[in-house]
Every structure is written in C-alpha cells, then in structure tokens.
Design an enzyme around this catalytic site. Structure first.
Site, PDB file in Angstrom:
ATOM      1  N   LYS A 112       0.843  -1.207   0.000  1.00 13.94           N
ATOM      2  CA  LYS A 112       0.000   0.000   0.000  1.00 13.94           C
ATOM      3  C   LYS A 112       0.874   1.251   0.000  1.00 13.94           C
ATOM      4  O   LYS A 112       1.930   1.271   0.653  1.00 13.94           O
ATOM      5  CB  LYS A 112      -0.911  -0.043   1.234  1.00 13.94           C
ATOM      6  CG  LYS A 112      -1.984   1.038   1.259  1.00 13.94           C
ATOM      7  CD  LYS A 112      -2.913   0.863   2.460  1.00 13.94           C
ATOM      8  CE  LYS A 112      -3.940   1.959   2.577  1.00 13.94           C
ATOM      9  NZ  LYS A 112      -4.842   1.796   3.721  1.00 13.94           N
ATOM     10  N   SER A 168      -9.711   2.003   2.855  1.00 15.13           N
ATOM     11  CA  SER A 168      -8.852   2.752   1.981  1.00 15.13           C
ATOM     12  C   SER A 168      -7.838   1.882   1.223  1.00 15.13           C
ATOM     13  O   SER A 168      -7.248   2.350   0.260  1.00 15.13           O
ATOM     14  CB  SER A 168      -8.093   3.804   2.795  1.00 15.13           C
ATOM     15  OG  SER A 168      -7.248   3.179   3.753  1.00 15.13           O
ATOM     16  N   SER A 174      -9.854  -0.497   7.004  1.00 19.56           N
ATOM     17  CA  SER A 174      -9.341  -0.366   5.639  1.00 19.56           C
ATOM     18  C   SER A 174      -8.680  -1.598   5.045  1.00 19.56           C
ATOM     19  O   SER A 174      -8.378  -1.614   3.864  1.00 19.56           O
ATOM     20  CB  SER A 174      -8.356   0.794   5.566  1.00 19.56           C
ATOM     21  OG  SER A 174      -9.072   1.981   5.469  1.00 19.56           O
TER      22      SER A 174
HETATM   23  N1  GLN Z   1     -13.138   4.265   6.453  1.00 19.48           N
HETATM   24  C1  GLN Z   1     -12.480   4.596   7.664  1.00 19.48           C
HETATM   25  C2  GLN Z   1     -12.030   6.027   7.653  1.00 19.48           C
HETATM   26  O1  GLN Z   1     -12.219   6.671   6.669  1.00 19.48           O
HETATM   27  C3  GLN Z   1     -11.326   3.670   7.918  1.00 19.48           C
HETATM   28  C4  GLN Z   1     -10.123   4.019   7.146  1.00 19.48           C
HETATM   29  C5  GLN Z   1      -8.922   3.203   7.481  1.00 19.48           C
HETATM   30  O2  GLN Z   1      -9.003   2.159   8.122  1.00 19.48           O
HETATM   31  N2  GLN Z   1      -7.787   3.718   7.057  1.00 19.48           N
HETATM   32  O3  GLN Z   1     -11.525   6.517   8.616  1.00 19.48           O
END
Ligand code: GLN
Length: 587
Positions: free
Chosen positions: A147, A222, A246
């Site tokens: 990532k 994400s 995410s």
């Molecule tokens: N969707 C969640 C957020 O926007 C989790 C994102 C993540 O785990 N990086 O904070």
C-alpha cells in the site's frame, strides 16, 4: 470555507441498504424456514453457484495458497521469479483500467526477481539453508504489492496524496524490510484513499480504483488498490493498513482475505500515520494460509522501531487449533489441512462464538443472508454460536470518528511544504506558503477531516468531544473483552452492504456509517479476520462477494487464522476470480 455544505449538516443519511432489524435469532429462524433456498438464477459474470465444497479449493486438492503454488513452481524449476514477475507485470498493464497501482518500477522489480533466481539457484532452490517447511522462506521470489502509505526506499510513497507526489523515502518501513529480508519482490505501490481517509479509494489524488468483480463499483477503501490487485491477480499478495476497517472492508468488497492484526502486533515504523492509536499494517491475500505466511514474516520482532510494538515471541502465538501438535510457534502452524484435522466431522467442536445482535440492525438483506449462511456453516462444523448484545456497539462510529480525526489533525500538521510535503509558492512569506502548500496538496476529504479533528481537540470542545470519545472507547473495549472471556470470538458481517457503485457515496457522513462493522475492533485494539461468505447477485445479476468478520482475542491471530482456514476449507459458495474470469487465471 473548506467545508462543503453537506458536511456541516448533522443529519446522517440512512445507509444505502434496505433496512433489516431482525435479530440474529429471528433471521436464523427465517433462514431455517427457507430450508432449501439459497439464491437462484444465473448470474452474469459467474460460474454456477456451487463451487467445490469438500476439497481445499485447489486444482490439485492441496492448497488455496497462491504463495505456496508459486513457491512450488519456483522450486521445481517450472518457473523463475523473473517469469512470475513478468506475468504479473503484464497483467497489471492489461488490467490498467482497474487503477490498482499508484506506481511500479518494472526494471527494479525484474532486477530483484533475477537476484532471487540467482540466490535460489545457489542454494539448490532451497532458501538460505533454511528448512523446507519454514514458511518465511516461501516468500523468496514472490511478487508482493505494498500500500502506498508504507515507505519503500527510493520509491514513490504518496499515501494517495498530491502533497506527497514527489516523496521517495530514504528508508524502508519495517514490514518492507522484513519482506525484503525473506526475498519477496516488491512489485509496486497500491492505490488508496488519501492518507487512508475513506472507504472507497475514490479520495485518492491518483484517480479511483475499480472493483475487479464489477468495474462500475468501488473496491472499498482505503486499501482498495491492495485488495483489488489481489482479487484480479495483479500480485500474489499485498499489504494494507487498517485504521478503522481499511483492510477488512475492501477485502470483503473484493472477495479476498484480510487480516487486521492486534494493535502493536506488526511494526508501524514507516507507515505514514493517519491515527496513530488505531493504525495497523496487515496482509490482504487470496487465502487464509497466505495471510498466515505473511504474518510469519510481518511479525519479525528483532529491531522493530515501533514504540508501541508488542514485540511478542513465539509463545504468544497462542494457538489452540485442531492440530495434533500442542501449541504453535508460528502462524502457519495454525493452518491445518483437512487430513490432519483431529475431528474432520466437527473441526470447530469446542469453540463458542458470539454473534453481536446490534450488527444485524440496518444490514443489507443480501449481506445478512450471506453472513447467516456462514454462521450456520460454523455451527455445522461443531462450534456453538450464541447471540449477545453489545449496547455500546453503536457508539463506536462517533467515538472512532472523533478520535481518529483528532489524531489525524495532529499527525498531518507535519505536511507544511517545509518539513514534509511538496512546497508550492516558494516566493511567498512563510505562513502563506504553508497555507498554499496545504491548500493545494490536500484533497477535500482530508481538509474536512483536519478541520473536524482540530475542532474536537480545541480548547472548550475537547472535553465534550475528545475526552468523552476516549471514555466511550474504554467502555467498548471493556464490553468486547468481557465477552471474549466467555467466547472464542465474535462473528459479524464485515460490511453493512455490498460494494457501492462509484460516486454513490458522496455524502461524507453517510460514508462514515459504512464503517459500523469494523471500527469497534480498532477502538479495542483486537485482531479481526475477514474471509469470503456467500456471493450475492445484484439487481443486474452481477455476482458480488461479501465477507464474514471473525474478531478474536488480543494477540489471538493464530487462532483466528486456524478457524478462518477451516471455514474457508469447508465453504461451498466461494467462486474464485479465476473461475469467474478464466482469462485472469495465473495461479
Ligand atoms: N473508512 C475509515 C475512515 O475513513 C477507515 C479508514 C482506514 O481504516 N484507514 O476513517
């Protein structure tokens, strides 16, 4: 000024899905009455609804592990790492419409693969004199995607943000160091929501990623690029990061496996921080076994530079799986093949799981039916499943968003164009230059979150928001860990709905509600594994995956992987991407 009108409203839109308020027990009765009924009808993009139900899901009946399959071919000489890397690179180009990668360096990947081929030849296709069964040695020559918020030395690391468009760190993150040490080939950097803020990968500054099962849909976020790349076979496995879901949510949307380790289990050194008390790095893979193989490498404990690292040695692998051996010294020890199960008829006998009643409120009907079938499978494999109520569960979302955004506003202060981040407007005075760099460099979602986080931390408001959210966090932790004294884990849906259509989820607060299933795990620092549950056909008869989440005890990853592997082995309804899209078949 930077807030859009929709983000200032306090009304949260109902989730997109049709609302179901049946409790688990009612839904179960409902399903039982349905007895013979599972989804019927031909789906557009899939093979028939009954995939293998009794083998391990592989052509040779042995493993679903893509890493093992490739490793075997490398060792037998049937393939070289260069050839495998070329195959993936070719597919990455063929499937460029998915936009899984923010960057990759073909030459560098091939050079590394060549180096690994030479190393394998030198050691007679054994790795560094290690035993054949050392799972870490399996990674030699295997292409892995990372990532883009995980630092890779001298290679672009953008966190999906324009502000880091020119950033190439001079060091590798600990996890990348560990992958390299075991001979993996880092194939490229995967697309993501900017700084991990989002659930669709649409907030990337480098264009959205598409869901390989249906390109009109998002892959989740994400870590959408990492999950889509694994699903579409654009890498053997990948790393994601999980602050509030995410790894798990995109894993569910793309039909892959995703493991969020316990907080502190895997070093965060070199992970560009979103919310430091939540952030975790973990694997996204095609099979549970691959996740275990990667965990053996990621949990390298010597020389970690994460101050919160649990730094556990093998005795904390804590597996009480069904193997005949007692205890485990690695995560892969928890993976037991069908022949080695002590009780093949009831391999989960002795386990008791809790289903959280509140997770079935407001759940999409198809996801609900899919997860319910997995729960029934778990019961049929000998485990007991009870319904429990976690009244604090629904408070997780607001607590998470207050705390994560507060931490984010502080973490992202370093991107000012001077210490970190691209600088715009060199000739301005200092304050204007910082303002302009941040204004130009950050996208709308990140700006919105910095503003909200700054607000919740500001004097006069921090007691009402930040402090109270910390108290809620503590309550959630207490409630979940109390249940885990009685139960081996929780079974929950991984998401509230199937993958969203692109552009469907524009209203920020509505998007936040989609994280309901995952954020409590991060608030509590627990590990959770997402694996495929039954696929569902959408309104156009396109088959889409969804996932079941197994939440475990702190540092109980090995146990989770063992249970997940058993469920995966016995799952009847798991269509592999390569079956659905035969042209995609690499391994
Ligand atoms: N969707 C969640 C957020 O926007 C989790 C994102 C993540 O785990 N990086 O904070």
């Amino acid at each position: 000024m930077l807030l859009t009108s929709s983000s200032t409203t306090t009304t949260t839109k109902a989730p997109r899905c049709s609302s179901y308020s049946y409790s688990y027990s009612l839904r179960r009765q409902f399903l039982r009455r349905k007895s013979s009924g599972t989804s019927s009808g031909k789906t557009k993009n899939r093979v028939s609804a009954t995939a293998s139900s009794s083998d391990d899901g592989d052509d040779d009946g042995e493993t679903r592990s893509v890493i093992k399959k490739i490793a075997r071919k490398l060792r037998s000489g049937e393939l070289t790492s260069v050839k495998v890397t070329e195959m993936y690179l070719e597919r990455m180009k063929e499937k460029s419409s998915l936009n899984c990668y923010t960057s990759f360096n073909e030459e560098r990947a091939l050079e590394r693969a060549e180096e690994m081929d030479r190393a394998m030849q030198r050691s007679g296709n054994e790795v560094g004199g290690r035993e054949r069964h050392d799972s870490r040695s399996l990674l030699r020559g295997i292409p892995i995607a990372v990532k883009d918020n995980i630092c890779t030395k001298n290679a672009h690391t953008t966190a999906g943000s324009k502000i880091l468009r020119d950033y190439a760190p001079d060091f590798d993150a600990d996890v990348v160091k560990y992958l390299n040490r075991e001979g993996a080939v880092v194939l490229g950097k995967t697309n993501m929501d900017e700084f991990g803020m989002g659930s669709t990968t649409e907030s990337s500054a480098y264009a959205p990623t598409s869901n390989p099962w249906d390109e009109s849909r998002v892959p989740g976020g994400s870590s959408g690029g990492s999950a889509a790349a694994v699903a579409a076979q654009l890498c053997a496995a990948s790393l994601g990061s999980d602050t509030g879901g995410s790894i798990r949510q995109p894993a569910a949307f793309c039909g892959t496996v995703g493991l969020k380790p316990s907080y502190g289990r895997v070093s965060r050194h070199g992970l560009l921080a979103y919310a430091s008390s939540f952030d975790c790095i973990g694997p996204i893979t095609s099979s549970v076994e691959d996740a275990a193989i990667l965990m053996d490498v990621l949990c390298g404990s010597n020389g970690n530079r994460d101050s919160n690292d649990a730094n556990l040695d093998a005795k904390f692998f804590n597996s009480s799986n069904n193997s005949s051996s007692s205890g485990s010294s690695s995560f892969t020890d928890a993976i037991v093949s069908k022949e080695n199960l002590v009780d093949a008829a009831a391999p989960l006998k002795g386990k008791t799981f809790a289903v959280i009643k509140e997770t079935f409120t407001g759940l999409d009907e198809k996801v609900s039916a899919s997860v319910m079938e997995s729960i029934e499978l778990v019961e049929s494999l000998g485990a007991k499943v009870h319904e429990v109520s976690c009244p604090t569960f629904l408070f997780g979302l607001p607590a998470y968003y207050i705390l994560a955004l507060s931490e984010a506003s502080s973490n992202l202060a370093r991107y000012d164009g001077i210490r970190f981040g691209a600088q715009d407007y060199l000739n301005m005075d200092l304050v204007d230059s910082i303002k302009s760099s941040r204004f130009e460099g950050f996208g709308a979602e990140v700006k919105r979150r910095i503003l909200m986080g700054t607000y919740t931390l500001s004097e006069g408001y921090s007691d009402a928001y930040y402090k109270r959210a910390q108290e809620v966090r503590r309550l959630i932790y207490a409630e979940m860990t109390q249940h885990l004294q009685t139960y081996d884990g929780f079974l929950t849906p991984a998401t509230s709905s199937l993958a969203y259509k692109k552009n469907e989820n524009q209203e920020p607060l509505a998007m936040f509600t989609g994280d309901l299933m995952t954020v409590n795990v991060n608030l509590s620092g627990l590990p959770a594994l997402v694996i495929r549950s039954k696929d569902s056909a959408d309104e156009n008869n396109t088959l889409l995956p969804s996932g079941i989440q197994i939440i475990g005890k702190k540092y109980g990853e090995a146990e989770l992987l063992g249970v997940g592997h058993i469920i995966e082995m016995f799952s009847a309804e798991r269509k592999l991407y390569k079956d659905a899209f035969p042209e995609a078949s690499l391994f």
